[in-house]
Design an enzyme around this catalytic site. Structure first.
Site, PDB file in Angstrom:
ATOM      1  N   LYS A   1       0.845  -1.203   0.000  1.00 40.41           N
ATOM      2  CA  LYS A   1       0.000   0.000   0.000  1.00 40.41           C
ATOM      3  C   LYS A   1       0.879   1.252   0.000  1.00 40.41           C
ATOM      4  O   LYS A   1       1.543   1.550   0.981  1.00 40.41           O
ATOM      5  CB  LYS A   1      -0.927   0.052   1.210  1.00 40.41           C
ATOM      6  CG  LYS A   1      -1.993   1.141   1.021  1.00 40.41           C
ATOM      7  CD  LYS A   1      -2.615   1.611   2.305  1.00 40.41           C
ATOM      8  CE  LYS A   1      -1.833   2.716   2.973  1.00 40.41           C
ATOM      9  NZ  LYS A   1      -1.918   4.029   2.341  1.00 40.41           N
TER      10      LYS A   1
ATOM     11  N   GLY B   1       7.464   4.698   8.058  1.00 46.54           N
ATOM     12  CA  GLY B   1       6.609   5.855   8.325  1.00 46.54           C
ATOM     13  C   GLY B   1       6.854   6.399   9.711  1.00 46.54           C
ATOM     14  O   GLY B   1       7.964   6.298  10.241  1.00 46.54           O
TER      15      GLY B   1
ATOM     16  N   GLU C   1      10.599   0.851   9.933  1.00 46.89           N
ATOM     17  CA  GLU C   1      11.561   1.947   9.703  1.00 46.89           C
ATOM     18  C   GLU C   1      10.830   3.233  10.045  1.00 46.89           C
ATOM     19  O   GLU C   1       9.961   3.667   9.311  1.00 46.89           O
ATOM     20  CB  GLU C   1      11.995   1.987   8.238  1.00 46.89           C
ATOM     21  CG  GLU C   1      12.754   0.768   7.767  1.00 46.89           C
ATOM     22  CD  GLU C   1      14.170   0.713   8.276  1.00 46.89           C
ATOM     23  OE1 GLU C   1      14.594   1.674   8.957  1.00 46.89           O
ATOM     24  OE2 GLU C   1      14.841  -0.278   8.001  1.00 46.89           O
TER      25      GLU C   1
ATOM     26  N   CYS D   1      13.551  10.577   6.763  1.00 49.09           N
ATOM     27  CA  CYS D   1      13.540  10.168   8.170  1.00 49.09           C
ATOM     28  C   CYS D   1      14.941  10.256   8.777  1.00 49.09           C
ATOM     29  O   CYS D   1      15.085  10.466   9.965  1.00 49.09           O
ATOM     30  CB  CYS D   1      12.976   8.765   8.312  1.00 49.09           C
ATOM     31  SG  CYS D   1      13.693   7.586   7.168  1.00 49.09           S
TER      32      CYS D   1
ATOM     33  N   GLU E   1      10.398  15.277  15.391  1.00 48.35           N
ATOM     34  CA  GLU E   1      10.716  15.181  13.974  1.00 48.35           C
ATOM     35  C   GLU E   1       9.843  16.181  13.217  1.00 48.35           C
ATOM     36  O   GLU E   1       8.624  16.196  13.360  1.00 48.35           O
ATOM     37  CB  GLU E   1      10.441  13.764  13.471  1.00 48.35           C
ATOM     38  CG  GLU E   1      10.939  13.556  12.064  1.00 48.35           C
ATOM     39  CD  GLU E   1      10.729  12.126  11.576  1.00 48.35           C
ATOM     40  OE1 GLU E   1       9.684  11.544  11.903  1.00 48.35           O
ATOM     41  OE2 GLU E   1      11.602  11.614  10.858  1.00 48.35           O
TER      42      GLU E   1
END
Lengths: 319, 496
Positions: free
Chosen positions: B185, B237, B259, B293, B390
């Site tokens: 997805k 994500g 991750e 990331c 973040e």
């Protein structure tokens, strides 16, 4: 002439051991002041073994397993678990920073100490698991050998699990495994010493520090193992051993924000699912219980790599 | 004098190489199909807000259908000789190379990232990943996962919008090489390149059901992760969603790799070559609009060179060109979505409100689309939100340190542990600092480098598992003694 010979006629009263936790290199009682009765394994007393061992203090009471009373083990609390995590965290920098060679030497020294107390463990494991002397001896020997096997892995796993990566560019690129941190270990319920050693040794061989919850019904060999660790060269706090109700001690460990990983081997499937969900809060590394793990089979490296992170370092090459 | 500066002429890449259909279906069992309940959503170009296409929105029924298709395909796919599976992957790699230009333009359109990056970074790496894992397919017994390597079964994979095709490659290539089948997805803001990848699979003659693509929202991803026919979950994500996934799979037999987020420290020591370090800082935080990331979002600069580094950094930032992603001179493209822009804006405002000093070079942002100027904050402390959370955008927080020990302590002072950077000419310092940083990837005197042979992944709350290299393959193989192929022999009803 031995003492017992001298006191012939009058039965000698043996000296009982007060079993204690092993935390931060010390042997504290549970802060809660609680204990629980540990009894001989039912399978052994059921076979008409040494039931009603009044000679061991005359306190032969009925434990939950129905066998003869062996000792009162500390019933560790949530606070004991937290203290153990603090000790394990404090020990992490030193232990993970030690050379792999040094860790191997220290682990081998533990095997030496264990071998030296072989007779004690044959008796303790026999009582704990309801094994014949021969079978208990085999289990203890296997535990010593397993420990030696893992001692030899300390300075080899990095070569097996890491390596140089041939990236498409002028870079020096190296992957090295590193310990993940503080690992909570729920020792298997069915194998009091061999099982304990099989799950604990890989955790510390790889440079992690451990908080171990001993088998609930048969914690005495694990608690005695603390004495082996204390009399070898394992730094204080590297291994911390708790006894008590697995579910009660495991819950705060699985939820603890300063625990990096948890081995659920000693948890029932329902408890394991609950603990795994709690472990998600800080993304602990989780090893699920395997349906039927054999402690006599060759372990492979998966119990080592489970507690390792891979660090990859890049650097440009050029003149 | 600014007015005497020579301006760059526009150098736009042609859109003509991509043929976009007005609408796309889900790719299940080798065919495109509408969602069971007929729902659709629109994919928008973030640089112009133009609707690129309408895409089917997968629901639970579609997830179920795709997983069944993948499970059915698994029997044959996993039984193929590794060499044959490898040849399919090599074919995919080749088709990807042939269609690289088309896919690069498409990715820039749909994601908003500059064509220079999709063309020179994303697409070459995408093909390289398939080439790398193609070669593993017939060598699995040498991967170090035991003597009898077996696939896990159906892999449910959920990927983010920052590198749509690259994240697909990271997940699909090792899964297929190991003999698994896939339901993937893509993110709802960037579904198009995954659908084009479905066409690449078709051109490569990949058997039906081996790769299935479900476009949709988070609910489809959650249904996929929770589906009992899925044996392996791979997710890239946010840490927040990663934790939810870890809870979902608790108590199941599913193998998981995650991750997740990062807040990387990029550490500049006083002996670092300033110009190179500045290039590395810029690459570390402004590459891909900071939608990375592992971005070096916390600059830790040694106090004695702070001024020199910041002056040079500001000079360099003033030369960054923000604008049309399809222009070959563009350095910084569009922010991926209005939602993401709002999040970046809010965090930057929090930085100001908490007393950090904000700076951005003068730059004119396009009127339509989602844009954020490259921004840096000085006077940042470890307690500031911009130093802890973040941001996932082109926002750099600058902190200082005096000693290497302080640098390491500040760098590690985060729940994340994905990446880090070190800039110094002293080799022994690089090695000492690198070994003390709790991060999965450490770039020394470089930053944001990727390669299929190089394991990538985080410590702590940046997730578990590694992608890339031999380690990435292990995530798709059963451990010795572990039941493989889902429920083992005599598959359940899902197979019929």
């Amino acid at each position: 002439m031995t003492v017992s010979e001298r006191s012939e006629g009058a039965a000698r009263l043996s000296v009982l051991k007060t079993y204690k936790l092993y935390v931060g290199g010390k042997f504290p009682r549970s802060e809660s002041g609680r204990v629980y009765e540990v009894t001989e394994s039912e399978s052994r007393s059921g076979r008409g073994g040494r039931t009603g061992k009044a000679g061991k203090g005359g306190r032969g009471g009925a434990g939950d397993a129905g066998g003869a009373w062996l000792a009162n083990a500390p019933l560790a609390s949530r606070k004991d678990a937290r203290d153990a995590v603090v000790a394990a965290r404090k020990a992490f920098a030193g232990w993970s920073g030690a050379t792999a060679y040094n860790r191997g030497q220290v682990l081998y020294r533990v095997a030496e100490m264990l071998e030296g107390r072989r007779d004690q463990y044959v008796r303790e494991v026999g009582e704990a698991e309801g094994l014949s002397r021969a079978k208990a001896a085999a289990a203890v020997d296997a535990a010593v050998d397993r420990w030696v096997w893992y001692a030899g892995w300390t300075d080899k796993i990095a070569q097996v699990a890491g390596g140089a990566n041939p990236v498409a560019g002028p870079y020096f690129n190296l992957s090295t495994p590193e310990p993940t941190g503080v690992v909570a270990v729920l020792a298997p319920q069915e194998s009091s010493l061999l099982g304990l050693v099989s799950v604990l040794a890989p955790v510390i061989a790889t440079g992690n520090t451990a908080v171990v919850v001993a088998a609930e019904r048969a914690p005495l060999p694990a608690l005695s193992f603390g004495e082996v660790l204390a009399s070898s060269d394992v730094p204080a706090g590297v291994v911390n051993i708790l006894s008590g109700r697995t579910a009660e001690i495991a819950a705060p460990l699985a939820a603890h924000q300063d625990v990096n990983a948890i081995d659920l081997t000693g948890a029932s499937p329902e408890l394991a699912a609950e603990l795994e969900a709690a472990a998600a809060d800080n993304l602990k590394r989780v090893r699920r219980p395997a349906p039927a793990e054999s402690w006599t089979a060759t372990p492979g490296t998966s119990r080592l790599t489970a507690w390792l992170e891979t660090k990859t370092v890049w650097h440009p090459m050029g003149v | 004098m600014a007015h005497q500066k020579f301006a760059y002429a526009p150098a736009p890449e042609s859109r003509a190489v991509v043929e976009l259909a007005p609408s796309y279906g889900l790719f299940i069992d080798g065919e495109f199909a509408e969602a069971a309940d007929g729902r659709v959503f629109k994919s928008v170009s973030p640089s112009s807000e133009e609707v690129l296409a309408e895409v089917a929105r997968a629901g639970e029924a579609d997830v179920d259908r795709a997983v069944r298709a993948a499970r059915k395909a698994f029997t044959k796919w996993s039984a193929l000789p590794g060499a044959e599976r490898g040849k399919y992957l090599f074919r995919i790699a080749r088709v990807l190379q042939e269609r690289a230009r088309e896919l690069a333009v498409l990715e820039s359109l749909d994601n908003g990232k500059p064509i220079r990056e999709t063309r020179d970074v994303d697409l070459p790496l995408v093909a390289a990943h398939f080439f790398y894992y193609a070669g593993w397919a017939d060598k699995l017994e040498y991967a170090g996962c035991g003597p009898n390597p077996r696939p896990l079964g159906v892999a449910g994979q959920v990927i983010p919008w920052n590198f749509p095709l690259l994240m697909l490659a990271w997940k699909v290539a090792p899964a297929l090489a190991a003999g698994n089948t896939v339901v993937l997805k893509p993110a709802e803001t960037t579904p198009l390149s995954a659908l084009f990848f479905a066409d690449v699979c078709r051109q490569a003659g990949l058997p039906r059901g081996v790769v299935n693509i479900l476009t949709g929202y988070g609910d489809a991803g959650a249904a996929l992760v929770a589906h009992e026919g899925v044996d392996k979950v791979a997710f890239t994500g946010s840490t927040e969603v990663g934790k939810a996934i870890a809870r979902t799979v608790a108590g199941s037999r599913k193998k998981v790799t995650l991750e997740l987020g990062g807040k990387a420290a990029n550490i500049v020591f006083d002996d670092a070559p300033v110009d190179q370090a500045v290039e590395g800082i810029v690459n570390g935080i402004f590459f891909n609009q900071g939608h990375v990331c592992c971005a070096g979002s916390r600059l830790l600069v040694q106090e004695s060179v702070q001024e020199e580094v910041l002056d040079a950094l500001k000079r360099r930032m003033a030369t960054l060109r923000v604008g049309d992603p399809l222009d070959k001179n563009t350095d910084i493209g569009a922010i991926n979505s209005a939602e993401q822009l709002a999040r970046i804006t809010a965090l930057a405002e929090a930085g100001e409100a908490e007393g950090a000093e904000r700076w951005a070079p003068p730059c004119e942002l396009p009127r339509s689309g989602y844009w954020f100027a490259p921004t840096l904050f000085t006077g940042v402390t470890q307690a500031h939100r911009i130093a802890r959370e973040e941001i996932f955008g082109p926002v750099l927080s600058v902190l200082t340190f005096r000693t290497p020990a302080e640098a390491v302590e500040k760098a590690n002072n985060t729940p994340y542990g994905l990446s880090a950077g070190i800039w110094t000419e002293k080799g022994s310092r690089i090695l000492a600092v690198a070994s003390r940083l709790r991060a999965g990837v450490v770039w020394a005197n470089t930053f944001n480098k990727f390669d299929p042979t190089s394991p990538f992944g985080g410590y702590k709350e940046s997730g578990y598992g590694r992608e890339g290299g031999r380690h990435g393959l292990a995530a798709y193989l059963a451990e010795p003694g572990e039941a493989a192929g889902g429920r083992g022999e005599g598959e359940g009803e899902l197979d019929r």
